[in-house]
Design a protein around this motif. Structure first.
Motif, PDB file in Angstrom:
ATOM      1  N   ALA A  74      21.911 -43.567  13.862  1.00  7.57           N
ATOM      2  CA  ALA A  74      20.668 -43.896  13.163  1.00  7.57           C
ATOM      3  C   ALA A  74      20.742 -45.368  12.806  1.00  7.57           C
ATOM      4  CB  ALA A  74      20.538 -43.041  11.904  1.00  7.57           C
ATOM      5  N   ARG A  77      21.684 -46.808   9.394  1.00  9.37           N
ATOM      6  CA  ARG A  77      22.248 -45.687   8.644  1.00  9.37           C
ATOM      7  C   ARG A  77      23.622 -45.362   9.204  1.00  9.37           C
ATOM      8  NH1 ARG A  77      18.599 -47.363   6.615  1.00  9.37           N
ATOM      9  NH2 ARG A  77      16.656 -46.405   5.932  1.00  9.37           N
ATOM     10  N   ASP A 314      13.914 -43.013   9.661  1.00 10.99           N
ATOM     11  CA  ASP A 314      15.164 -43.241  10.377  1.00 10.99           C
ATOM     12  C   ASP A 314      14.844 -43.310  11.865  1.00 10.99           C
ATOM     13  OD1 ASP A 314      16.886 -43.281   8.229  1.00 10.99           O
ATOM     14  OD2 ASP A 314      17.307 -41.125   8.319  1.00 10.99           O
ATOM     15  N   GLN A 328      13.112 -40.342   6.633  1.00 11.39           N
ATOM     16  CA  GLN A 328      14.442 -40.548   6.065  1.00 11.39           C
ATOM     17  C   GLN A 328      14.941 -39.249   5.473  1.00 11.39           C
ATOM     18  OE1 GLN A 328      14.275 -43.733   3.246  1.00 11.39           O
ATOM     19  NE2 GLN A 328      14.179 -45.336   4.796  1.00 11.39           N
TER      20      GLN A 328
END
Length: 334
Positions: A74, A77, A314, A328
């Protein structure tokens, strides 16, 4: 018979097993020799198993769907392992592969042998014998047919920006009209600069920057409509929509720019996806978010990487050819 067999859809359960076996062999989490032997037994148990396995290998070689280390990255992330999701995505590819083969066979041969074409994300400019300048957008295919009596350009798919020439290279004393043909009809240029876009099966978009064009839908008899500079419209096989003012950003793609003004995220992702190979999808949970800005089409990965900084999303990479924009995890939309 062999060709028909190759086109037959693969059973979902068998496709899932093929994807699972491939992921096991690539994951490095099990005893490789034991897994190879077990996979060989599974393949030998049924001809359908072998067919699914061969399809899986071909797809993975082409798209690198299941890499040696199975994970889901991600952007912006932490990386997390999600082997089950990767298998599910790959299974969908295996199931759709025979259907894709049929679709490939159904595409007219002239589209595959077009005079000029571009790949996804590519732009190209050509100058024709009459001095006309044609800019081809992403995934575009055109044919050019010039004779002593006409100048005809056939747009099979994609979008083009045309600046018509004065036909100075013609040896004929007769003026040759310049015409663009799409699946929906014909557009005759009246000394002009204009955009033609055909990216769906329902209609063709025409936007005029200079001069004028005359539109004749394919199945509308002698009906025609003149569209002047500063106007744009769509036409189908049977009629033409009333013109509206031209979108000032309609030709931004020719400069490698995608302009969005409060555009729905789903529409934005669909347009961005035209400039990438593979699958780029938008989750319904975030489809109605809005985005504004000017985005560089030559760097779609950078555009995707920046999305989590401005929207609660994301960007999930199953592989480089299978990307999803999702809500998200810590701020799931309701």
């Amino acid at each position: 018979m062999e060709a028909l067999e190759a086109r037959r859809p693969i059973d979902r359960a068998v496709a899932r097993e093929a994807a699972r076996w491939l992921s096991c062999l690539y994951s490095g989490e099990t005893n490789k020799q034991d897994e190879l032997a077990a996979c060989a037994r599974w393949r030998a148990a049924n001809p359908e198993h072998e067919r699914a396995w061969q399809c899986a290998q071909r797809l993975n070689q082409k798209f690198d769907v299941i890499p040696p280390v199975i994970g889901v990255a991600a952007l912006g992330r932490p990386v997390r392992v999600d082997r089950r999701t990767a298998i599910k995505a790959f299974m969908a590819l295996i199931i759709s592969a025979p259907v894709g083969y049929v679709a490939y066979r159904a595409i007219p041969w002239r589209e595959w042998t077009a005079d000029y074409c571009t790949n996804a994300g590519e732009r190209r400019t050509i100058e024709l014998d009459d001095g006309t300048r044609v800019q081809l957008g992403t995934a575009t295919k055109i044919d050019v047919h010039f004779t002593e009596g006409q100048r005809l350009l056939v747009l099979h798919v994609g979008e083009i920006l045309i600046t018509t020439g004065a036909d100075s290279h013609s040896l004929s004393t007769v003026h040759r009209p310049f015409t663009v043909k799409t699946k929906h009809g014909r557009i005759r240029a009246l000394g002009t600069r204009f955009v033609v876009r055909q990216t769906d099966s329902d209609s063709t978009l025409v936007a005029v920057m200079q001069g004028a064009v005359e539109i004749r839908p394919k199945h509308a008899g002698d009906a025609q409509l003149v569209v002047n500079a500063g106007e744009q419209t769509r036409f189908s096989l049977t009629d033409v929509v009333a013109p509206v003012p031209t979108d000032p950003h309609i030709a931004d793609w020719s400069r490698g720019v995608l302009f969005a003004n409060k555009m729905r995220l789903e529409d934005f992702i669909a347009e961005l996806g035209r400039y990438r190979s593979g699958v780029l999808r938008c989750d319904p949970d975030v489809a109605n978010l809005h985005i504004t800005g000017a985005f560089q089409l030559d760097h779609t990965d950078s555009v995707l990487a920046a999305l989590p900084d401005t929207l609660p999303v994301d960007v999930i990479y199953r592989t480089r050819y299978w990307v999803s924009v999702m809500a998200q995890q810590e701020k799931k939309l309701h």
